[in-house]
Design an enzyme around this catalytic site. Structure first.
Site, PDB file in Angstrom:
ATOM      1  N   ASP A 165       0.654  -1.212   0.003  1.00 37.23           N
ATOM      2  CA  ASP A 165      -0.005  -0.154   0.029  1.00 37.23           C
ATOM      3  C   ASP A 165       0.799   1.157  -0.059  1.00 37.23           C
ATOM      4  O   ASP A 165       1.854   1.157   0.459  1.00 37.23           O
ATOM      5  CB  ASP A 165      -1.029   0.056   1.054  1.00 37.23           C
ATOM      6  N   GLU A 208       0.028  -1.378   5.685  1.00 36.55           N
ATOM      7  CA  GLU A 208       1.278  -1.061   6.409  1.00 36.55           C
ATOM      8  C   GLU A 208       0.907   0.444   6.922  1.00 36.55           C
ATOM      9  O   GLU A 208       1.474   0.961   7.985  1.00 36.55           O
ATOM     10  CB  GLU A 208       2.265  -1.259   5.897  1.00 36.55           C
TER      11      GLU A 208
END
Length: 413
Positions: free
Chosen positions: A82, A177
């Site tokens: 991400d 994350e």
């Protein structure tokens, strides 16, 4: 497919994988799986037969051992898919500045965005290298698609060169994350690694074996709501109470006034009405005692403000977020020492440091998978000024390849 770390990186950043802190799903955005599916396909194409994407958005894969030594530890390499919610990751248009000759870099789609050498001194070490930036309208996604490209390129090199001896290697790519949920549902039993390395750091040659310890704090304030026309001596406005608390936070204990090993108290959210208000804060320090001191100070401030509002009340909730991974890594010093040796073998002088933040490695370490953080080469994360050099990504690939050999050499015959 004759891929390089650069060609992989350029392919991955074109896929929007921004995570969403307001989402309650896992992963927080389905589009992260778009990259996950591509990575599985590419892993299988280089011979990683068990590569797969699970329902929670994790990519797993195994490079089998090719050594006759039975006691080589199982190593995992991990990066997150991400990108940060702080700035748009949609429609990334990377540009490659070949043979960078120095000087400030003006981004082509927004001339007001300039990567200045004065603010990015690492550029001075990049003369002659190939620099990747965006056009200035999005972030780049080097955090952490540089790490993904490096792991993928190292995996391809190891699969294509069986003469490089290594034990079993596990690959893990995580979602979310950037919103603090990167390892919430990782299956460590299925992963089956003895320890791991995240590739999520910055400058080439750096390894980080220490992070902040981190807590979140929520303060709910209940005031006294009265019609403002009849409020004298009776109203206790929850918004004003919250503002008074924030105003009393020590100025020398804020992110904007601290550096190095100094921790901070940082308000991240303020909302409310006359009757109820909410303050969200994060607390950071390298020691748990430092966290507790700051939290005691915060509650003291709240109590002092509340004395002036006897009809009002508050509730303060502290939530543990992550802890300094150094506490775990100190018990297994070879994990960091062997990484330092791999960095040397890759032609760099290693630099050991601390992160004023956290990584997936912080949580993984306390879940039973010790996990320091290796450089990935990116800079100016979470902003349109983000950049990375091809040569630094190549150094990270070389470090991975050297590292698996160091561990194989040290295993008993």
């Amino acid at each position: 497919m004759n891929d390089t770390v650069l060609s992989r990186f350029l392919r991955y950043v074109a896929i929007d994988t921004q995570s969403d802190p307001s989402s309650t799903s896992q992963p927080t955005t389905e589009k992260q799986k778009d990259l996950g599916r591509l990575l599985v396909e590419e892993l299988r194409s280089i011979g990683v037969a068990d590569a797969h994407l699970d329902e929670h958005g994790y990519v797993y894969g195994t490079i089998p051992a090719n050594t006759g030594k039975a006691q080589v530890p199982v190593i995992c390499f991990c990066s997150h898919m991400d990108t940060a919610p702080d700035f748009s990751g949609t429609g990334v248009k990377p540009q490659v500045i070949e043979n960078y000759r120095g000087g400030d870099i003006v981004l082509p789609a927004d001339a007001t965005r300039i990567i200045r050498v004065a603010e990015h001194p690492e550029l001075a070490n990049q003369i002659g290298n190939d620099i990747v930036t965006t056009d200035g309208t999005t972030l780049l996604g080097a955090d952490d698609k540089a790490g993904i490209a490096e792991i993928m390129t190292a995996a391809a090199e190891l699969m294509a060169n069986p003469q490089i001896p290594h034990g079993t290697i596990k690959i893990l790519f995580t979602p979310d994350e950037e919103v603090g949920r990167g390892v919430n549902r990782v299956d460590l039993q299925k992963l089956g690694a003895d320890f791991a390395y995240t590739l999520d750091g910055e400058t080439a040659g750096h390894i980080e074996d220490e992070t902040f310890s981190a807590d979140g704090v929520d303060i709910e304030i209940t005031g006294v709501a009265i019609h403002p026309g009849f409020a004298k001596g009776r109203m206790e406005n929850a918004i004003r109470i919250a503002a008074a608390i924030i105003d009393r936070l020590p100025k020398h204990m804020a992110p904007e006034t601290t550096e190095g090993r100094e921790g901070f108290l940082h308000p991240t959210d303020l909302s409310g009405s006359m009757e109820k208000a909410h303050i969200g804060l994060i607390v950071r320090d390298f020691t748990v005692e430092g966290l507790k001191e700051k939290e005691r100070l915060l509650e003291k401030i709240v109590r002092e403000v509340m004395k002036d509002h006897p009809g009002s009340s508050y509730r303060m909730k502290i939530t543990e977020q992550y802890r300094n991974m150094k506490e775990v890594l100190e018990r297994s010093p070879a994990i960091v020492e062997n990484a330092l040796e791999a960095i040397r073998r890759a032609g760099m002088e290693p630099v050991r440091g601390s992160i004023r933040g956290g990584t997936d490695g912080s949580r993984l370490s306390f879940m039973g998978l010790p996990c320091p953080n290796l450089f990935a080469g990116g800079h100016a994360f979470h902003s349109p000024l983000e950049w990375v050099s091809r040569q630094d990504m190549e150094k990270a690939v070389q470090t991975i390849v050297e590292l698996v050999q160091v561990w194989e050499e040290q295993a008993p015959a």
